[in-house]
Design a protein around this motif. Structure first.
Motif, PDB file in Angstrom:
ATOM      1  N   ALA A  90      -7.674  25.182  -4.776  1.00  0.00           N
ATOM      2  CA  ALA A  90      -6.284  25.478  -4.421  1.00  0.00           C
ATOM      3  C   ALA A  90      -5.562  24.168  -4.118  1.00  0.00           C
ATOM      4  O   ALA A  90      -6.190  23.160  -3.788  1.00  0.00           O
ATOM      5  N   PRO A  91      -4.218  24.151  -4.225  1.00  0.00           N
ATOM      6  CA  PRO A  91      -3.475  22.933  -3.899  1.00  0.00           C
ATOM      7  C   PRO A  91      -3.820  22.417  -2.514  1.00  0.00           C
ATOM      8  O   PRO A  91      -3.999  23.196  -1.570  1.00  0.00           O
ATOM      9  N   GLN A  92      -3.937  21.085  -2.398  1.00  0.00           N
ATOM     10  CA  GLN A  92      -4.336  20.475  -1.135  1.00  0.00           C
ATOM     11  C   GLN A  92      -3.176  20.435  -0.135  1.00  0.00           C
ATOM     12  O   GLN A  92      -1.997  20.424  -0.507  1.00  0.00           O
ATOM     13  N   ALA A  93      -3.534  20.411   1.141  1.00  0.00           N
ATOM     14  CA  ALA A  93      -2.557  20.281   2.216  1.00  0.00           C
ATOM     15  C   ALA A  93      -2.876  19.043   3.041  1.00  0.00           C
ATOM     16  O   ALA A  93      -3.999  18.546   3.024  1.00  0.00           O
ATOM     17  N   MET A  94      -1.872  18.538   3.741  1.00  0.00           N
ATOM     18  CA  MET A  94      -2.051  17.425   4.670  1.00  0.00           C
ATOM     19  C   MET A  94      -1.122  17.668   5.840  1.00  0.00           C
ATOM     20  O   MET A  94       0.100  17.800   5.649  1.00  0.00           O
ATOM     21  N   THR A  95      -1.650  17.750   7.033  1.00  0.00           N
ATOM     22  CA  THR A  95      -0.859  18.079   8.211  1.00  0.00           C
ATOM     23  C   THR A  95       0.306  17.122   8.392  1.00  0.00           C
ATOM     24  O   THR A  95       0.133  15.901   8.398  1.00  0.00           O
ATOM     25  N   GLY A  96       1.510  17.671   8.512  1.00  0.00           N
ATOM     26  CA  GLY A  96       2.697  16.876   8.778  1.00  0.00           C
ATOM     27  C   GLY A  96       3.246  16.114   7.594  1.00  0.00           C
ATOM     28  O   GLY A  96       4.164  15.304   7.752  1.00  0.00           O
ATOM     29  N   ALA A  97       2.710  16.359   6.385  1.00  0.00           N
ATOM     30  CA  ALA A  97       3.101  15.570   5.218  1.00  0.00           C
ATOM     31  C   ALA A  97       4.138  16.284   4.347  1.00  0.00           C
ATOM     32  O   ALA A  97       4.229  17.513   4.336  1.00  0.00           O
ATOM     33  N   HIS A  98       4.911  15.492   3.622  1.00  0.00           N
ATOM     34  CA  HIS A  98       5.789  16.014   2.578  1.00  0.00           C
ATOM     35  C   HIS A  98       4.918  16.311   1.359  1.00  0.00           C
ATOM     36  O   HIS A  98       4.317  15.410   0.782  1.00  0.00           O
ATOM     37  N   MET A  99       4.847  17.563   0.960  1.00  0.00           N
ATOM     38  CA  MET A  99       3.874  17.987  -0.040  1.00  0.00           C
ATOM     39  C   MET A  99       4.446  18.137  -1.447  1.00  0.00           C
ATOM     40  O   MET A  99       3.693  18.296  -2.410  1.00  0.00           O
ATOM     41  N   ASP A 100       5.755  18.099  -1.607  1.00  0.00           N
ATOM     42  CA  ASP A 100       6.356  18.456  -2.889  1.00  0.00           C
ATOM     43  C   ASP A 100       6.552  17.281  -3.840  1.00  0.00           C
ATOM     44  O   ASP A 100       7.143  17.443  -4.902  1.00  0.00           O
ATOM     45  N   GLY A 101       6.071  16.098  -3.472  1.00  0.00           N
ATOM     46  CA  GLY A 101       6.215  14.935  -4.335  1.00  0.00           C
ATOM     47  C   GLY A 101       4.902  14.556  -4.978  1.00  0.00           C
ATOM     48  O   GLY A 101       4.294  15.327  -5.721  1.00  0.00           O
ATOM     49  N   TYR A 102       4.450  13.347  -4.652  1.00  0.00           N
ATOM     50  CA  TYR A 102       3.244  12.788  -5.257  1.00  0.00           C
ATOM     51  C   TYR A 102       2.013  13.674  -5.060  1.00  0.00           C
ATOM     52  O   TYR A 102       1.233  13.870  -5.990  1.00  0.00           O
ATOM     53  N   GLY A 135       6.360  10.109  -1.431  1.00  0.00           N
ATOM     54  CA  GLY A 135       5.094  10.071  -0.719  1.00  0.00           C
ATOM     55  C   GLY A 135       5.007  11.104   0.383  1.00  0.00           C
ATOM     56  O   GLY A 135       5.948  11.892   0.606  1.00  0.00           O
ATOM     57  N   PRO A 136       3.903  11.117   1.121  1.00  0.00           N
ATOM     58  CA  PRO A 136       3.698  12.134   2.157  1.00  0.00           C
ATOM     59  C   PRO A 136       4.517  11.930   3.422  1.00  0.00           C
ATOM     60  O   PRO A 136       4.627  12.842   4.234  1.00  0.00           O
ATOM     61  N   TRP A 137       5.111  10.738   3.610  1.00  0.00           N
ATOM     62  CA  TRP A 137       5.781  10.451   4.874  1.00  0.00           C
ATOM     63  C   TRP A 137       7.271  10.751   4.837  1.00  0.00           C
ATOM     64  O   TRP A 137       7.891  10.941   5.886  1.00  0.00           O
ATOM     65  N   SER A 138       7.873  10.788   3.627  1.00  0.00           N
ATOM     66  CA  SER A 138       9.309  11.055   3.519  1.00  0.00           C
ATOM     67  C   SER A 138       9.662  11.403   2.076  1.00  0.00           C
ATOM     68  O   SER A 138       9.144  10.758   1.150  1.00  0.00           O
ATOM     69  N   PRO A 139      10.544  12.380   1.855  1.00  0.00           N
ATOM     70  CA  PRO A 139      10.983  12.679   0.488  1.00  0.00           C
ATOM     71  C   PRO A 139      11.855  11.588  -0.106  1.00  0.00           C
ATOM     72  O   PRO A 139      12.134  11.602  -1.308  1.00  0.00           O
ATOM     73  N   LYS A 140      12.265  10.616   0.723  1.00  0.00           N
ATOM     74  CA  LYS A 140      13.138   9.543   0.247  1.00  0.00           C
ATOM     75  C   LYS A 140      12.374   8.262  -0.098  1.00  0.00           C
ATOM     76  O   LYS A 140      12.962   7.339  -0.665  1.00  0.00           O
ATOM     77  N   ALA A 141      11.102   8.193   0.261  1.00  0.00           N
ATOM     78  CA  ALA A 141      10.298   6.990   0.022  1.00  0.00           C
ATOM     79  C   ALA A 141       9.122   7.327  -0.883  1.00  0.00           C
ATOM     80  O   ALA A 141       8.443   8.333  -0.679  1.00  0.00           O
ATOM     81  N   GLN A 142       8.860   6.472  -1.863  1.00  0.00           N
ATOM     82  CA  GLN A 142       7.811   6.735  -2.828  1.00  0.00           C
ATOM     83  C   GLN A 142       6.424   6.450  -2.262  1.00  0.00           C
ATOM     84  O   GLN A 142       6.241   5.540  -1.449  1.00  0.00           O
ATOM     85  N   HIS A 143       5.467   7.245  -2.696  1.00  0.00           N
ATOM     86  CA  HIS A 143       4.071   6.864  -2.542  1.00  0.00           C
ATOM     87  C   HIS A 143       3.878   5.597  -3.368  1.00  0.00           C
ATOM     88  O   HIS A 143       4.487   5.434  -4.431  1.00  0.00           O
ATOM     89  N   ALA A 144       3.048   4.677  -2.911  1.00  0.00           N
ATOM     90  CA  ALA A 144       2.925   3.394  -3.612  1.00  0.00           C
ATOM     91  C   ALA A 144       2.168   3.496  -4.931  1.00  0.00           C
ATOM     92  O   ALA A 144       2.202   2.557  -5.733  1.00  0.00           O
ATOM     93  N   GLY A 145       1.503   4.653  -5.184  1.00  0.00           N
ATOM     94  CA  GLY A 145       0.748   4.790  -6.419  1.00  0.00           C
ATOM     95  C   GLY A 145       1.587   4.689  -7.683  1.00  0.00           C
ATOM     96  O   GLY A 145       1.332   3.832  -8.542  1.00  0.00           O
ATOM     97  N   PRO A 146       2.617   5.537  -7.860  1.00  0.00           N
ATOM     98  CA  PRO A 146       3.423   5.458  -9.082  1.00  0.00           C
ATOM     99  C   PRO A 146       4.098   4.103  -9.321  1.00  0.00           C
ATOM    100  O   PRO A 146       4.012   3.561 -10.422  1.00  0.00           O
ATOM    101  N   PRO A 147       4.761   3.481  -8.303  1.00  0.00           N
ATOM    102  CA  PRO A 147       5.353   2.166  -8.580  1.00  0.00           C
ATOM    103  C   PRO A 147       4.315   1.088  -8.869  1.00  0.00           C
ATOM    104  O   PRO A 147       4.573   0.163  -9.630  1.00  0.00           O
ATOM    105  N   SER A 148       3.118   1.191  -8.261  1.00  0.00           N
ATOM    106  CA  SER A 148       2.040   0.255  -8.597  1.00  0.00           C
ATOM    107  C   SER A 148       1.705   0.358 -10.077  1.00  0.00           C
ATOM    108  O   SER A 148       1.546  -0.652 -10.777  1.00  0.00           O
ATOM    109  N   ALA A 149       1.585   1.594 -10.555  1.00  0.00           N
ATOM    110  CA  ALA A 149       1.269   1.810 -11.964  1.00  0.00           C
ATOM    111  C   ALA A 149       2.401   1.348 -12.868  1.00  0.00           C
ATOM    112  O   ALA A 149       2.159   0.829 -13.965  1.00  0.00           O
TER     113      ALA A 149
END
Length: 271
Positions: free
Chosen positions: A139-151, A33-47
């Protein structure tokens, strides 16, 4: 972890998960997810849980109409175990539930109502206006302060012109997966919706998540029909009150129009 099927340096991975058999799945870095490369965004595990509930003792003519996912702790980017069971089974409705565990600890819980599909003469009620058209490629989206290389990178996002994740809500976005949920397996309308649904409050950033700690504790998705196609439009807004909490409400549309709703409870606290 088992032998890795992805390269850590890959910006895109083959899928969010690989099945290891017997309800066990290997998570790829695309789930982060966007908050840490070690924690998943809840979208994929929900699915992933929704997929298991769909398949569990499946009955012809039944569909999942509502699913609620509880998030007791962050889902690690690690191997996951999925278990499901039937709570109640009747002639026209079923209540099923599932649990996702990592390292023996529950990290996500789900309950879903599976109901008999409505008859063909049911009126088509569409109280909401249709969505705006799908914007052109961006173009690929950005989010300030977020981990961008995962979800975030594993999804394709198309906002209204001039808007992004950093634009204060209410918000609207069209999105689709760049990769499948499980390697070498087709996605379903439900799993596509669940992969996206947890992003609803992020599309509707109206609480300053940089100044305060804001996180959702749950996700409820209700679909009055199966979404059609790979693209989904999500229109979201947030309500909040002092000495209370936040509430994010989203609407799902596909190219044919309204198909469901998303509800998330938001914890709002001091950092």
């Amino acid at each position: 972890m088992t032998d890795r099927w992805f390269a850590e340096s890959e910006p895109q991975h083959r899928a969010f998960y690989r099945s290891l058999g017997n309800g066990r799945y290997e998570s790829s870095p695309a789930t982060a997810g966007p908050w840490s490369p070690k924690a998943q965004h809840a979208g994929p595990p929900s699915a992933l849980l929704g997929r298991a509930l769909e398949r569990h003792a499946a009955r012809q003519g039944f569909r999942i109409a509502r699913i609620t996912l509880e998030l007791p702790r962050p889902v690690p980017v690690d191997d996951l175990q999925v278990e499901v069971r039937t709570v109640h089974s009747g002639g026209r409705t079923e209540l099923v539930e599932g649990e996702l565990t990592a390292n023996g600890k529950p990290v996500m819980l789900a309950r879903a109502w599976r109901v008999a599909a409505s008859p063909a003469d049911t009126p088509q009620l569409r109280p909401e206006a249709g969505p705006p058209p799908l914007p052109e490629s961006q173009a690929p989206q950005a989010m300030t302060g977020a981990h961008m290389d995962g979800y975030i990178a594993a999804m394709e996002w198309r906002f209204e012109k001039g808007k992004s994740f950093d634009t204060p809500g209410p918000g609207m976005v069209w999105a689709r997966q760049r990769i499948p949920l499980v390697a070498d397996e087709p996605d379903t309308p439900l799993t596509r919706a669940l992969t996206l649904a947890d992003s609803s409050w992020a599309v509707a950033f109206e609480l300053d998540h940089h100044q305060q700690f804001v996180i959702n504790t749950d996700v409820t998705v209700s679909l009055h029909r199966e979404p059609v196609g790979e693209w989904l439009c999500m229109r979201s807004s947030t309500a909040a009150s002092p000495h209370g909490s936040g509430l994010a409400l989203g609407q799902f549309d596909d190219a044919a129009g309204d198909c469901g709703r998303i509800l998330q409870t938001l914890l709002v606290a001091e950092r």
